[in-house]
Design an enzyme around this catalytic site. Structure first.
Site, PDB file in Angstrom:
ATOM      1  N   ASN A  90       8.706  46.557  42.601  1.00  0.00           N
ATOM      2  CA  ASN A  90       9.869  45.531  43.071  1.00  0.00           C
ATOM      3  C   ASN A  90       9.600  44.197  42.741  1.00  0.00           C
ATOM      4  OD1 ASN A  90      12.100  44.850  45.113  1.00  0.00           O
ATOM      5  ND2 ASN A  90      10.188  43.589  46.076  1.00  0.00           N
ATOM      6  N   SER A 143      18.582  46.012  38.401  1.00  0.00           N
ATOM      7  CA  SER A 143      19.979  44.924  39.393  1.00  0.00           C
ATOM      8  C   SER A 143      20.862  45.566  38.521  1.00  0.00           C
ATOM      9  CB  SER A 143      19.561  43.644  39.260  1.00  0.00           C
ATOM     10  OG  SER A 143      20.755  42.592  39.465  1.00  0.00           O
ATOM     11  N   TYR A 156      17.466  37.101  33.278  1.00  0.00           N
ATOM     12  CA  TYR A 156      17.306  38.021  34.377  1.00  0.00           C
ATOM     13  C   TYR A 156      17.889  39.276  33.776  1.00  0.00           C
ATOM     14  CZ  TYR A 156      17.348  39.810  39.303  1.00  0.00           C
ATOM     15  OH  TYR A 156      17.163  40.571  40.073  1.00  0.00           O
ATOM     16  N   SER A 157      19.269  39.202  33.214  1.00  0.00           N
ATOM     17  CA  SER A 157      19.867  40.293  32.862  1.00  0.00           C
ATOM     18  C   SER A 157      18.989  41.034  31.672  1.00  0.00           C
ATOM     19  CB  SER A 157      21.368  40.170  32.142  1.00  0.00           C
ATOM     20  OG  SER A 157      22.138  39.608  33.393  1.00  0.00           O
TER      21      SER A 157
END
Length: 245
Positions: A90, A143, A156-157
């Protein structure tokens, strides 16, 4: 999951903490191994809450970007206390910026933490599972940004899309050993990660017209960790209120 150890990285707050608490509450004979990087006090608070459920817990502190540190601390914990049955991967960070002006460290820190952490944490864990013939559970956290992309989150992607690919590949390698590997892809969840975003505008994009809760993510992780989920592997399951179906 009785008498089994589960490591949950990034579990001093947010989705990680709620996942740890949910699993502990519903599986009091499971040992939860919490992880933090920079805030051991918060991890100790979560540990106390877990112990209030009658569940045993411990805390490990390391930086998931640091491969040597990850290996040494995880291997030492396994040597002292036994192999993990499950891992919830996580821990992650976001450093948003539009790509043309993104700084090198914004790219490197996010990729090295979110995607590099996949390798750094899971490598010693998986080796231990195989050596001890543990038919375990691995759940990674991607995500909605890894599925659909998001403006201002190229770094982030990229990291979260990489986790999806790595999860699918690892699930193929470990299936014959009875180890499942699945990915949870949360949408916009009501944690401190959403501070500063225009929530009212975001809700308009969500068919259910609300943010998700960390508990709603945690309950799915708990199921994927269970014996009932033993025939589910290589899957990406979204918890996003209907966004980007």
């Amino acid at each position: 999951m009785g008498n089994k150890r589960i490591l949950i990285t990034g579990s001093s707050r947010g989705i990680g903490a709620q996942t740890a608490l949910y699993i502990a509450k519903n599986n009091p004979d499971t040992e939860i191994v919490l992880h933090c990087n920079s805030n051991p006090a918060k991890a100790q608070d979560v540990k106390k809450e877990i112990e209030a459920f009658g569940c045993s817990a411990g805390v490990l502190q390391f930086d998931v970007k640091n491969r040597v540190q990850c290996r040494e601390i995880i291997e030492n914990d396994i040597k002292q206390n036994g192999a993990y049955y499950g891992v919830v991967l996580n821990a992650g960070i976001a450093k948003d910026n539009v790509f043309p002006v993104m700084e090198d460290d914004e790219w490197d820190d996010v990729l090295n933490t979110n995607l590099g952490g996949f390798y750094n944490v899971l490598k010693p864990v998986v080796m231990s599972m195989i050596e001890n013939r543990v038919k375990g559970r691995i759940v990674t956290m991607s995500s909605i940004s890894g599925l659909a992309g998001n403006r201002g989150q190229v770094n982030y992607s990229a990291s979260k899309a990489g986790i999806i690919g790595a999860t699918k590949a690892l699930s193929l390698e470990l299936a014959k050993r009875g180890i499942t590997v699945n990915c949870v892809a949360p949408g916009v969840i009501d944690t401190d990660m959403v501070e500063g975003i225009p929530v009212d505008e975001v809700k308009k994009m969500i068919p259910m017209k609300r943010l998700g809760t960390a508990k709603e993510v945690a309950s799915l992780v708990n199921y994927l960790m269970s014996e009932d989920a033993s025939y589910i592997t290589g899957q990406v399951i979204s918890v996003n209120g209907g966004m980007y179906r």
